[in-house]
Motif scaffolding. Structure first.
Motif, PDB file in Angstrom:
ATOM      1  N   GLY A 186      14.295  67.349  67.532  1.00  0.00           N
ATOM      2  CA  GLY A 186      15.209  66.207  67.480  1.00  0.00           C
ATOM      3  C   GLY A 186      16.000  65.993  68.748  1.00  0.00           C
ATOM      4  O   GLY A 186      16.553  64.898  68.961  1.00  0.00           O
ATOM      5  N   ASP A 187      16.063  67.008  69.627  1.00  0.00           N
ATOM      6  CA  ASP A 187      16.800  66.845  70.885  1.00  0.00           C
ATOM      7  C   ASP A 187      16.086  65.827  71.787  1.00  0.00           C
ATOM      8  O   ASP A 187      14.862  65.805  71.871  1.00  0.00           O
ATOM      9  N   ARG A 188      16.890  64.996  72.459  1.00  0.00           N
ATOM     10  CA  ARG A 188      16.345  64.093  73.465  1.00  0.00           C
ATOM     11  C   ARG A 188      16.416  64.794  74.813  1.00  0.00           C
ATOM     12  O   ARG A 188      17.426  65.410  75.160  1.00  0.00           O
ATOM     13  N   VAL A 189      15.316  64.715  75.571  1.00  0.00           N
ATOM     14  CA  VAL A 189      15.201  65.477  76.809  1.00  0.00           C
ATOM     15  C   VAL A 189      14.616  64.603  77.913  1.00  0.00           C
ATOM     16  O   VAL A 189      14.068  63.521  77.652  1.00  0.00           O
ATOM     17  N   CYS A 190      14.755  65.095  79.131  1.00  0.00           N
ATOM     18  CA  CYS A 190      14.138  64.466  80.297  1.00  0.00           C
ATOM     19  C   CYS A 190      13.069  65.421  80.826  1.00  0.00           C
ATOM     20  O   CYS A 190      13.306  66.629  80.934  1.00  0.00           O
ATOM     21  N   LEU A 191      11.889  64.896  81.136  1.00  0.00           N
ATOM     22  CA  LEU A 191      10.775  65.698  81.623  1.00  0.00           C
ATOM     23  C   LEU A 191      10.489  65.365  83.087  1.00  0.00           C
ATOM     24  O   LEU A 191      10.430  64.183  83.455  1.00  0.00           O
ATOM     25  N   THR A 192      10.310  66.403  83.898  1.00  0.00           N
ATOM     26  CA  THR A 192       9.970  66.202  85.304  1.00  0.00           C
ATOM     27  C   THR A 192       8.832  67.144  85.689  1.00  0.00           C
ATOM     28  O   THR A 192       8.608  68.165  85.045  1.00  0.00           O
ATOM     29  N   TRP A 193       8.108  66.783  86.750  1.00  0.00           N
ATOM     30  CA  TRP A 193       7.053  67.629  87.309  1.00  0.00           C
ATOM     31  C   TRP A 193       6.816  67.216  88.745  1.00  0.00           C
ATOM     32  O   TRP A 193       7.268  66.150  89.175  1.00  0.00           O
ATOM     33  N   GLN A 194       6.108  68.054  89.482  1.00  0.00           N
ATOM     34  CA  GLN A 194       5.800  67.762  90.875  1.00  0.00           C
ATOM     35  C   GLN A 194       4.433  67.086  90.967  1.00  0.00           C
ATOM     36  O   GLN A 194       3.504  67.432  90.233  1.00  0.00           O
TER      37      GLN A 194
END
Length: 255
Positions: A238-246
């Motif tokens: 249920g948590d809202r998250v931000c996803l990043t990658w190179q």
């Protein structure tokens, strides 16, 4: 060339020494020479004190070593190992992987090692080939094959990958070219601490050394993310998250 079979194929009525020296006996090698070479091979596989045992008196790992010594005694230029560790339990299999690699390096001969275990292939190989329905999909070093899979099959078979195509690929990269992105290459952040692709955690699976997250992206699409655990799972369902990658961790794939 010689072969180590999956089921070892040892003669049950013969001793360890007789099994290892069988091919020399067929060649009528003198007894003293045969005993010397058998002793050298058994010392190489750390079984020198079991020369008179029968296969039924040995553990699975010991039988595997006898089969290896028997295959090596004729000094082949190439040794084919047909899933030789498949019958062993996980801990012993991991131990034997290291021992086999050490023996190969001591002898300096080519080992062709057949396995369905992806982790085993990555552990054992200097160069690996991934087969699919009898055709080679990709050849390269373990790092090349894992980090830069060329086809969807390789990306999915060797480890776990997010296979991204169509509108989601275009949204994430600006191109509809299908891509593969390994779950451990993705970083998760609190929604207010970074800029990137936004989503909501749908599933959290705790797996001891790491946690696997299934993230539903905004407005559509899904990614699997894997994080090594340092203090348990950082996020919950249920948590809202931000996803990043190179960008260098994105691998274009072709069908």
């Amino acid at each position: 060339m010689n072969t180590v079979f999956q089921d070892y194929a040892l003669f049950p009525h013969m001793s360890v020494g007789q099994n290892v020296g069988y091919s020399l006996m067929l060649k009528k090698t003198p007894r003293a020479e045969r005993d010397r070479r058998v002793g050298e091979m058994l010392d190489l596989v750390q079984l020198g004190n079991l020369v008179d045992r029968r296969p039924s008196q040995l553990s699975g790992g010991q039988r595997q070593r006898v089969a290896l010594a028997r295959a090596l005694i004729n000094q082949p230029e190439v040794l084919l190992l047909d899933e030789p560790l498949g019958a062993l339990d996980l801990k012993l299999r991991q131990q034997m992987q290291i021992e086999l690699k050490t023996i190969q390096q001591k002898l300096g001969i080519t080992f062709i090692f057949v396995t369905h275990d992806q982790e085993e292939a990555l552990t054992m190989s200097d160069r690996m080939a991934v087969f699919n329905l009898g055709k080679i999909e990709q050849v390269g070093s373990p790092i090349e094959v894992y980090e830069h899979p060329k086809t969807p099959f390789v990306a999915d078979f060797v480890g776990i990958s997010n296979l991204i195509q169509g509108s989601l690929a275009e949204r994430l990269t600006g191109s509809a070219q299908p891509i593969a992105l390994r779950p451990e290459k993705i970083q998760l952040h609190s929604i207010d601490s970074a800029e990137g692709t936004v989503g909501k955690i749908q599933e959290v699976v705790y797996l001891g050394m790491y946690t696997r997250y299934r993230v539903q992206l905004d407005p559509a699409g899904e990614l699997i993310v894997v994080e090594q655990n340092s203090a348990g799972s950082r996020f919950q369902t249920g948590d809202r998250v931000c996803l990043t990658w190179q960008s260098q961790h994105i691998s274009p794939v072709t069908s």
